[in-house]
Write a protein that holds these residues in place. Sequence first.
Motif, mmCIF file in Angstrom:
data_model
loop_
_atom_site.group_PDB
_atom_site.id
_atom_site.type_symbol
_atom_site.label_atom_id
_atom_site.label_comp_id
_atom_site.label_asym_id
_atom_site.label_seq_id
_atom_site.Cartn_x
_atom_site.Cartn_y
_atom_site.Cartn_z
ATOM 1 N N ARG A 44 0.834 -1.208 0.000
ATOM 2 C CA ARG A 44 0.000 0.000 0.000
ATOM 3 C C ARG A 44 0.873 1.265 0.000
ATOM 4 O O ARG A 44 0.582 2.226 -0.697
ATOM 5 N N ILE A 45 1.934 1.237 0.780
ATOM 6 C CA ILE A 45 2.842 2.393 0.840
ATOM 7 C C ILE A 45 3.506 2.615 -0.516
ATOM 8 O O ILE A 45 3.576 3.747 -1.009
ATOM 9 N N LEU A 46 3.992 1.535 -1.129
ATOM 10 C CA LEU A 46 4.607 1.660 -2.457
ATOM 11 C C LEU A 46 3.627 2.233 -3.466
ATOM 12 O O LEU A 46 3.992 3.126 -4.250
ATOM 13 N N THR A 47 2.394 1.761 -3.446
ATOM 14 C CA THR A 47 1.378 2.268 -4.368
ATOM 15 C C THR A 47 1.125 3.749 -4.138
ATOM 16 O O THR A 47 1.102 4.541 -5.095
ATOM 17 N N MET A 48 0.951 4.151 -2.869
ATOM 18 C CA MET A 48 0.714 5.554 -2.540
ATOM 19 C C MET A 48 1.874 6.433 -2.996
ATOM 20 O O MET A 48 1.678 7.488 -3.602
ATOM 21 N N ARG A 49 3.084 5.987 -2.701
ATOM 22 C CA ARG A 49 4.259 6.794 -3.016
ATOM 23 C C ARG A 49 4.517 6.863 -4.516
ATOM 24 O O ARG A 49 4.943 7.904 -5.021
ATOM 25 N N ARG A 50 4.277 5.786 -5.216
ATOM 26 C CA ARG A 50 4.445 5.816 -6.674
ATOM 27 C C ARG A 50 3.444 6.768 -7.311
ATOM 28 O O ARG A 50 3.807 7.551 -8.191
ATOM 29 N N GLU A 51 2.192 6.705 -6.876
ATOM 30 C CA GLU A 51 1.182 7.610 -7.417
ATOM 31 C C GLU A 51 1.558 9.064 -7.150
ATOM 32 O O GLU A 51 1.442 9.913 -8.040
ATOM 33 N N ALA A 52 2.008 9.346 -5.942
ATOM 34 C CA ALA A 52 2.417 10.715 -5.599
ATOM 35 C C ALA A 52 3.612 11.143 -6.448
ATOM 36 O O ALA A 52 3.677 12.280 -6.927
ATOM 37 N N PHE A 53 4.554 10.230 -6.652
ATOM 38 C CA PHE A 53 5.736 10.527 -7.468
ATOM 39 C C PHE A 53 5.341 10.783 -8.917
ATOM 40 O O PHE A 53 5.786 11.750 -9.532
ATOM 41 N N TYR A 54 4.486 9.913 -9.481
ATOM 42 C CA TYR A 54 4.064 10.069 -10.873
ATOM 43 C C TYR A 54 3.327 11.387 -11.093
ATOM 44 O O TYR A 54 3.509 12.040 -12.111
ATOM 45 N N CYS A 55 2.494 11.768 -10.128
ATOM 46 C CA CYS A 55 1.676 12.976 -10.284
ATOM 47 C C CYS A 55 2.420 14.254 -9.916
ATOM 48 O O CYS A 55 2.018 15.340 -10.323
ATOM 49 N N GLY A 56 3.470 14.144 -9.147
ATOM 50 C CA GLY A 56 4.177 15.331 -8.675
ATOM 51 C C GLY A 56 5.557 15.479 -9.259
ATOM 52 O O GLY A 56 5.761 16.135 -10.289
ATOM 53 N N GLU A 57 6.519 14.858 -8.606
ATOM 54 C CA GLU A 57 7.923 15.030 -8.976
ATOM 55 C C GLU A 57 8.221 14.616 -10.413
ATOM 56 O O GLU A 57 9.000 15.272 -11.108
ATOM 57 N N MET A 58 7.607 13.522 -10.849
ATOM 58 C CA MET A 58 7.911 13.043 -12.194
ATOM 59 C C MET A 58 7.415 14.026 -13.250
ATOM 60 O O MET A 58 8.095 14.238 -14.262
ATOM 61 N N GLN A 59 6.270 14.655 -13.019
ATOM 62 C CA GLN A 59 5.769 15.645 -13.969
ATOM 63 C C GLN A 59 6.728 16.829 -14.063
ATOM 64 O O GLN A 59 7.010 17.323 -15.159
ATOM 65 N N PHE A 67 9.917 16.696 -13.390
ATOM 66 C CA PHE A 67 11.109 16.152 -14.024
ATOM 67 C C PHE A 67 10.945 16.125 -15.546
ATOM 68 O O PHE A 67 11.811 16.600 -16.289
ATOM 69 N N PHE A 68 9.817 15.592 -16.023
ATOM 70 C CA PHE A 68 9.579 15.541 -17.463
ATOM 71 C C PHE A 68 9.533 16.942 -18.076
ATOM 72 O O PHE A 68 10.040 17.167 -19.171
ATOM 73 N N HIS A 69 8.940 17.865 -17.357
ATOM 74 C CA HIS A 69 8.883 19.253 -17.839
ATOM 75 C C HIS A 69 10.298 19.817 -18.007
ATOM 76 O O HIS A 69 10.617 20.429 -19.036
ATOM 77 N N LYS A 70 11.152 19.569 -17.011
ATOM 78 C CA LYS A 70 12.528 20.081 -17.062
ATOM 79 C C LYS A 70 13.340 19.442 -18.176
ATOM 80 O O LYS A 70 14.060 20.135 -18.898
ATOM 81 N N ILE A 71 13.243 18.111 -18.328
ATOM 82 C CA ILE A 71 14.047 17.475 -19.384
ATOM 83 C C ILE A 71 13.545 17.890 -20.761
ATOM 84 O O ILE A 71 14.331 18.006 -21.697
ATOM 85 N N ASN A 72 12.259 18.160 -20.882
ATOM 86 C CA ASN A 72 11.730 18.654 -22.150
ATOM 87 C C ASN A 72 12.287 20.046 -22.452
ATOM 88 O O ASN A 72 12.721 20.319 -23.579
ATOM 89 N N GLY A 111 15.787 19.866 -23.566
ATOM 90 C CA GLY A 111 16.005 19.164 -24.827
ATOM 91 C C GLY A 111 16.686 17.825 -24.673
ATOM 92 O O GLY A 111 17.354 17.344 -25.591
ATOM 93 N N ILE A 112 16.533 17.202 -23.511
ATOM 94 C CA ILE A 112 17.140 15.885 -23.285
ATOM 95 C C ILE A 112 16.280 14.839 -23.980
ATOM 96 O O ILE A 112 15.074 14.762 -23.776
ATOM 97 N N THR A 113 16.931 14.024 -24.802
ATOM 98 C CA THR A 113 16.200 13.006 -25.568
ATOM 99 C C THR A 113 15.970 11.760 -24.716
ATOM 100 O O THR A 113 16.689 11.528 -23.728
ATOM 101 N N PRO A 114 14.994 10.941 -25.114
ATOM 102 C CA PRO A 114 14.778 9.677 -24.393
ATOM 103 C C PRO A 114 16.035 8.789 -24.379
ATOM 104 O O PRO A 114 16.312 8.124 -23.388
ATOM 105 N N GLU A 115 16.793 8.832 -25.461
ATOM 106 C CA GLU A 115 18.013 8.030 -25.529
ATOM 107 C C GLU A 115 19.048 8.510 -24.506
ATOM 108 O O GLU A 115 19.689 7.707 -23.824
#
Length: 123
Positions: free
Chosen positions: A80-95, A97-102, A105-109
């Motif tokens: 349950r903790i992993l699920t909660m933390r992953r959801e929070a990470f995907y919706c917060g920090e990861m967004q 992060f993706f905004h910054k790498i975009n 100009g950092i490519t997926p490769e």
Amino acid sequence: MVFKENTKAIYLQIADKICDEVMVGSIRQGDRIPSVREYASTLQVNANTVMRSYDYLDKAGVIFNRRGIGFFIAEDACERILTMRREAFYCGEMQDFFHKINLLGITPEELTKLYTNYLDTKK
């Protein structure tokens, strides 16, 4: 416990601390956790703050209450903790992060190579 100012509410920081202790194994699934008053005294916070933490974790299914006995860590708390933390990470920090790498100009490769190198250094 040292609380971070101007980030998360204290009750959420307390909940995170309990979750961290479950994830590292210092509190095991099925263990009884301190009473609200005991924990409030240990952390030197108001008992209502700890109660809010326990309510939050209870609603999330991380802990459960046995009336008259106390609060216990749920058998599936780690999942349950992993699920909660992953959801929070995907919706917060990861967004962010993706905004910054975009923007940079950092490519997926490039990102794959950086992440692979990072994992290699952790071995």
